[in-house]
Design an enzyme around this catalytic site. Structure first.
Site, PDB file in Angstrom:
ATOM      1  N   ASP A 111       8.007 -33.761  39.194  1.00 49.67           N
ATOM      2  CA  ASP A 111       7.559 -32.719  38.269  1.00 49.67           C
ATOM      3  C   ASP A 111       8.352 -31.445  38.545  1.00 49.67           C
ATOM      4  O   ASP A 111       8.202 -30.824  39.603  1.00 49.67           O
ATOM      5  CB  ASP A 111       6.056 -32.475  38.442  1.00 49.67           C
ATOM      6  CG  ASP A 111       5.506 -31.504  37.414  1.00 49.67           C
ATOM      7  OD1 ASP A 111       5.905 -30.315  37.433  1.00 49.67           O
ATOM      8  OD2 ASP A 111       4.679 -31.923  36.585  1.00 49.67           O
TER       9      ASP A 111
ATOM     10  N   ARG B 218      -0.141 -30.191  25.847  1.00 47.76           N
ATOM     11  CA  ARG B 218      -0.405 -31.409  25.093  1.00 47.76           C
ATOM     12  C   ARG B 218      -1.902 -31.639  24.978  1.00 47.76           C
ATOM     13  O   ARG B 218      -2.603 -31.713  25.988  1.00 47.76           O
ATOM     14  CB  ARG B 218       0.249 -32.616  25.780  1.00 47.76           C
ATOM     15  CG  ARG B 218       0.154 -33.902  24.965  1.00 47.76           C
ATOM     16  CD  ARG B 218       0.770 -35.064  25.703  1.00 47.76           C
ATOM     17  NE  ARG B 218       2.154 -34.803  26.061  1.00 47.76           N
ATOM     18  CZ  ARG B 218       2.886 -35.626  26.812  1.00 47.76           C
ATOM     19  NH1 ARG B 218       2.364 -36.730  27.298  1.00 47.76           N
ATOM     20  NH2 ARG B 218       4.132 -35.327  27.072  1.00 47.76           N
TER      21      ARG B 218
ATOM     22  N   THR C 250      -5.191 -36.038  21.192  1.00 53.07           N
ATOM     23  CA  THR C 250      -4.209 -36.373  20.150  1.00 53.07           C
ATOM     24  C   THR C 250      -2.800 -36.489  20.707  1.00 53.07           C
ATOM     25  O   THR C 250      -1.918 -37.060  20.058  1.00 53.07           O
ATOM     26  CB  THR C 250      -4.206 -35.299  19.064  1.00 53.07           C
ATOM     27  OG1 THR C 250      -3.739 -34.050  19.621  1.00 53.07           O
ATOM     28  CG2 THR C 250      -5.607 -35.093  18.492  1.00 53.07           C
TER      29      THR C 250
ATOM     30  N   ASP D  20       6.232 -28.224  39.323  1.00 50.46           N
ATOM     31  CA  ASP D  20       5.621 -28.246  40.650  1.00 50.46           C
ATOM     32  C   ASP D  20       6.661 -28.034  41.736  1.00 50.46           C
ATOM     33  O   ASP D  20       6.416 -27.328  42.731  1.00 50.46           O
ATOM     34  CB  ASP D  20       4.912 -29.578  40.878  1.00 50.46           C
ATOM     35  CG  ASP D  20       3.594 -29.675  40.122  1.00 50.46           C
ATOM     36  OD1 ASP D  20       3.092 -28.626  39.667  1.00 50.46           O
ATOM     37  OD2 ASP D  20       3.075 -30.792  39.988  1.00 50.46           O
TER      38      ASP D  20
END
Length: 215
Positions: A206, A110, A114, A209
């Site tokens: 996550d 990402r 933006t 992770d």
């Protein structure tokens, strides 16, 4: 978990074994190795649901006693496309069930300014247009990466697409089904919401992770 009405394209996998293993997966105390094993087991069970309508054809075989007509899969085999990196935690379990499937990978990150997903890696079988493509990622959070991955696969010629995840947020379901209303989505749970950091709540943390022991 939310009780939001789900679009017709979304299948919630409620099998007791899936739900039991998902509860173990969510727990903070679950070790990296155990998390990886559970994710693999859940994804194998999910693969049964994802592939229940694969076409069959009849072929003649010889049993130890006689010849017979028996069903086998018809046409091209599956292609499973992992959204890097966490998607590989689901990929392996599905390959346990369908070891002959072809594998593709798509890497997205990402843009910090933006927030638009940017592709940094793509490797697909040449005949992806002729295969049923199952796109896998453990979490459907904002939905933007999943939607971008499906759009990129359509550009590459894929026509038969499905998306599979362990957990989804209502926001991600909304984004993905608006962008690709014809693509079936399979998930084990739709949780309450996204928080301000785009984590699914209550979620499981996550996934990448926890799969790979990183932070």
């Amino acid at each position: 978990m939310t009780e939001m009405p789900l679009p017709d394209s979304v299948t919630l996998i409620r099998h007791p074994l899936v739900q039991h293993k998902l509860t173990l997966l969510r727990q903070k105390a679950t070790s990296t190795g155990e998390f990886r094993r559970l994710a693999r087991e859940i994804s194998l069970l999910m693969a049964y649901e994802l592939t229940r309508d694969l076409p069959l054809q009849m072929t003649e075989i010889e049993t130890p006693l006689e010849s017979m007509q028996a069903p086998i899969l018809s046409g091209k085999k599956l292609c499973i496309v992992s959204i890097l990196r966490a998607g590989d935690g689901i990929l392996e379990g599905m390959l346990d069930l369908v070891p002959s499937a072809r594998v593709g990978h798509i890497g997205l990150y990402r843009d910090p300014e933006t927030l638009v997903p940017v592709e940094y890696y793509l490797k697909l079988p040449e005949d992806v247009a002729e295969r049923l493509v199952i796109v896998v990622d453990p979490m459907l959070a904002t939905g933007h990466s999943a939607a971008a991955a499906l759009s990129r696969l359509k550009q590459a010629g894929a026509e038969q697409l499905r998306f599979a995840c362990l957990l989804a947020a209502p926001e991600g379901v909304s984004v993905l089904t608006r962008a690709h209303p014809e693509v079936p989505v399979f998930t084990c749970a739709v949780d309450r919401e996204l928080d301000d950091h785009a984590y699914i709540r209550p979620g499981l943390g996550d996934a990448g992770d926890r799969l790979y022991g990183t932070k």
